[in-house]
Design a protein around this motif. Structure first.
Motif, short mmCIF file in Angstrom:
data_model
loop_
_atom_site.label_atom_id
_atom_site.label_comp_id
_atom_site.label_asym_id
_atom_site.label_seq_id
_atom_site.Cartn_x
_atom_site.Cartn_y
_atom_site.Cartn_z
N MET A 39 0.65 -1.11 -0.14
CA MET A 39 0.45 -0.38 0.10
C MET A 39 1.25 0.90 -0.30
O MET A 39 1.64 1.10 0.81
N THR A 40 0.64 1.55 -0.58
CA THR A 40 1.05 3.61 -0.93
C THR A 40 0.26 4.66 -0.45
O THR A 40 -0.63 4.78 -0.93
N ILE A 41 0.75 5.26 0.60
CA ILE A 41 -0.40 6.22 1.50
C ILE A 41 0.74 8.20 0.74
O ILE A 41 1.80 8.44 1.34
N TRP A 42 -0.49 8.81 1.03
CA TRP A 42 -0.15 10.12 0.68
C TRP A 42 -0.62 10.90 1.75
O TRP A 42 -1.67 10.64 1.76
N GLY A 43 0.29 11.97 2.20
CA GLY A 43 -0.92 12.54 3.18
C GLY A 43 -1.02 13.52 2.69
O GLY A 43 -0.80 14.47 1.09
N LYS A 44 -2.04 15.03 3.22
CA LYS A 44 -2.04 16.16 2.70
C LYS A 44 -0.96 16.83 2.86
O LYS A 44 -0.34 17.02 3.45
N GLY A 45 -0.75 17.32 1.87
CA GLY A 45 0.15 18.54 1.72
C GLY A 45 0.14 19.81 2.91
O GLY A 45 -0.63 19.77 3.34
N THR A 46 1.82 19.92 3.14
CA THR A 46 1.85 20.87 3.94
C THR A 46 2.53 22.51 3.70
O THR A 46 3.57 21.58 2.81
N GLN A 47 2.30 23.76 3.45
CA GLN A 47 2.59 24.53 2.76
C GLN A 47 4.18 25.01 3.62
O GLN A 47 4.41 24.82 4.87
N VAL A 48 5.44 24.86 2.53
CA VAL A 48 6.26 25.46 2.84
C VAL A 48 6.73 27.04 2.32
O VAL A 48 6.84 26.50 1.38
N THR A 49 6.23 28.21 2.98
CA THR A 49 6.55 29.06 2.18
C THR A 49 8.25 29.56 2.70
O THR A 49 8.29 30.64 4.29
N VAL A 50 9.23 30.41 1.84
CA VAL A 50 10.71 30.69 2.31
C VAL A 50 10.80 32.52 1.99
O VAL A 50 10.99 32.15 -0.19
N SER A 51 10.63 33.16 2.60
CA SER A 51 10.63 33.94 1.79
C SER A 51 12.02 34.97 1.43
O SER A 51 12.67 34.53 2.69
N SER A 52 12.58 35.80 1.01
CA SER A 52 14.17 36.02 0.81
C SER A 52 14.38 37.74 1.69
O SER A 52 13.17 38.42 2.26
#
Length: 119
Positions: free
Chosen positions: A106-119
Motif C-alpha cells: 500500500m502507498t499512502i500520501w499525506g495532505k500537503g503542508t505549505q512551506v514558504t521561504v521569504s527572501s
C-alpha cells in the motif's frame, strides 16, 4: 490508514523548519517513508526518502541542508530543513510505502503542508 503531517509554515531565507509525519492505523506497517514536494505548476519531486533498512536518499537540491529520520515504533518520519532558500517554497507531501495487514502493499500520501521561504 492515513498520514498526518505537521510543521509547515513560513520562514525567512536561511532559517529552519522541521516537518513531521505519522502514519496512523493499526493495520498498516510502513516500510519506506519520505517527503516529496510540488512547486506550483510542476510535478512532485523527491525531497528525501528513508528505507526500512535505514538507507537514505536525497534530492540533489537539498543534499547537505535537509536531514530525514524515522521512528519505526511510531511509524513516523521527520524532515529537518536548514539553510532554507526561497526556491524551497512548495507544498510538501509525506509518503509511506508499506503493508496493510502484513499482506497487501500500500502507498499512502499525506495532505500537503505549505512551506514558504521569504527572501
Amino acid at each position: 490508514v492515513q498520514l498526518q503531517a505537521s510543521g509547515g509554515g513560513q520562514v525567512e531565507a536561511g532559517g529552519s523548519l522541521t516537518l513531521s509525519c505519522v502514519a496512523s492505523g493499526s493495520y498498516f506497517s510502513a516500510n519506506d517513508m519520505g517527503w516529496h514536494r510540488q512547486f506550483q505548476g510542476k510535478e512532485r519531486e523527491l525531497v528525501a526518502e528513508i528505507l526500512e533498512n535505514g538507507e537514505v536518499y536525497y534530492g540533489d537540491s537539498v543534499k547537505g541542508r535537509f536531514t530525514i529520520s524515522r521512528d519505526n515504533a511510531r511509524n513516523a518520519v521527520d524532515l529537518q530543513m536548514h539553510s532554507l532558500k526561497p526556491e524551497d517554497t512548495a507544498v510538501y507531501y509525506c509518503k509511506a510505502d508499506g503493508l496493510l495487514l502484513n499482506v497487501s502493499p500500500m502507498t499512502i500520501w499525506g495532505k500537503g503542508t505549505q512551506v514558504t521561504v521569504s527572501s
